[in-house]
Write an enzyme that holds these catalytic residues in place. Sequence first.
Site, PDB file in Angstrom:
ATOM      1  N   GLU A 100      25.203  24.778  -6.068  1.00  0.00           N
ATOM      2  CA  GLU A 100      24.840  24.312  -7.413  1.00  0.00           C
ATOM      3  C   GLU A 100      26.120  23.892  -8.142  1.00  0.00           C
ATOM      4  O   GLU A 100      27.109  24.617  -8.136  1.00  0.00           O
ATOM      5  CB  GLU A 100      24.131  25.435  -8.171  1.00  0.00           C
ATOM      6  N   ASP A 108      16.920  20.322  -4.425  1.00  0.00           N
ATOM      7  CA  ASP A 108      16.233  20.713  -5.657  1.00  0.00           C
ATOM      8  C   ASP A 108      17.026  20.134  -6.824  1.00  0.00           C
ATOM      9  O   ASP A 108      17.778  20.826  -7.501  1.00  0.00           O
ATOM     10  CB  ASP A 108      16.161  22.242  -5.729  1.00  0.00           C
ATOM     11  N   SER A 109      16.846  18.832  -7.039  1.00  0.00           N
ATOM     12  CA  SER A 109      17.701  18.131  -8.000  1.00  0.00           C
ATOM     13  C   SER A 109      16.926  17.715  -9.239  1.00  0.00           C
ATOM     14  O   SER A 109      15.701  17.674  -9.255  1.00  0.00           O
ATOM     15  CB  SER A 109      18.300  16.881  -7.347  1.00  0.00           C
ATOM     16  N   THR A 110      17.699  17.365 -10.265  1.00  0.00           N
ATOM     17  CA  THR A 110      17.111  16.751 -11.449  1.00  0.00           C
ATOM     18  C   THR A 110      16.838  15.277 -11.140  1.00  0.00           C
ATOM     19  O   THR A 110      17.010  14.821 -10.012  1.00  0.00           O
ATOM     20  CB  THR A 110      18.082  16.864 -12.633  1.00  0.00           C
ATOM     21  N   ASP A 119      30.002  20.905  -5.582  1.00  0.00           N
ATOM     22  CA  ASP A 119      29.311  19.622  -5.471  1.00  0.00           C
ATOM     23  C   ASP A 119      28.566  19.552  -4.143  1.00  0.00           C
ATOM     24  O   ASP A 119      29.184  19.573  -3.080  1.00  0.00           O
ATOM     25  CB  ASP A 119      30.371  18.521  -5.572  1.00  0.00           C
TER      26      ASP A 119
END
Length: 285
Positions: A108, A157-159, A139
């Site tokens: 994260e 699991d990204s924005t 990163d």
Amino acid sequence: MHSDLWVEEKFEDFLGLRLKVEKVLFSGKSEFQTVDVVETKGHGKMLLNDGLIMVTERDEFAYHDMISHVPLFIHPSPKKVLVIGGGDGGSAREVIRHKGVEKCTMVEIDAMVVDACKEFIPLTASALDDDRIELIIGDGVQFVKDTTEKFDVIIIDSTDPIGPATPLFGEEFYQDVNKCLSDDGIVVSQGETPWYGKEIQHSLLSVLNNVFDNTYMYSFSNLTYPGGLWCFTLASKKYHPISDFNADAVDASGLSFKYYNKGVHTAAFALPNFIRDGLQHLLKN
């Protein structure tokens, strides 16, 4: 506290979602984004990044069940799992419920998200102290480029593809993901809403198509993301999400879920026509 505090997420210039706030629990600005945790009236604690709703206690299980258990029950023996993003901890929490998983590496980029969720949203973040989770603040793009480890399942699991998450939707990133997947590995990614994000879905599936032989999309519904109906993309080196799905393993696991079950697993891949018609040529096998 002013009794009439609401938080409103605006989507583009034509849509908004307002939620009643009882209390602001945390507000901060990291080098990447603003991070807020509020207590809402109807949806429990809620995390917002840059003013966009990431997680609410009321419906987080829908997203976290479907991003994790779908690939973990397709793969016959997932032992090493990588989660990229997912700072609230919910995806990693679900991954380590699978007894066969030996290690879950979570990368994260924003420590502030992790710390805020650990303190204020233990519902999602409490599992982050588990011995099987290796938490790396860094990163994810750089991690998959540099790592020599192989993973059976990778969960992106990204924005949305704005700000720090933008590279997570690019081809170079998925070439690196492919490289660090095991020979029968599976990658699942947050795949936007078919109502408002069709162009992003098209772009993401095009990228996956260039890198993987098998690409699929499946859907779930939730309360707090614009449009309500959202998707995940799934790309695999070997397994088909339905014909290789071992439904008996769901029973044998002894796990109980709030959203996921055997029927939902299969049904999720049956896409409504308005989604399928626009993306059919990008779904392989």
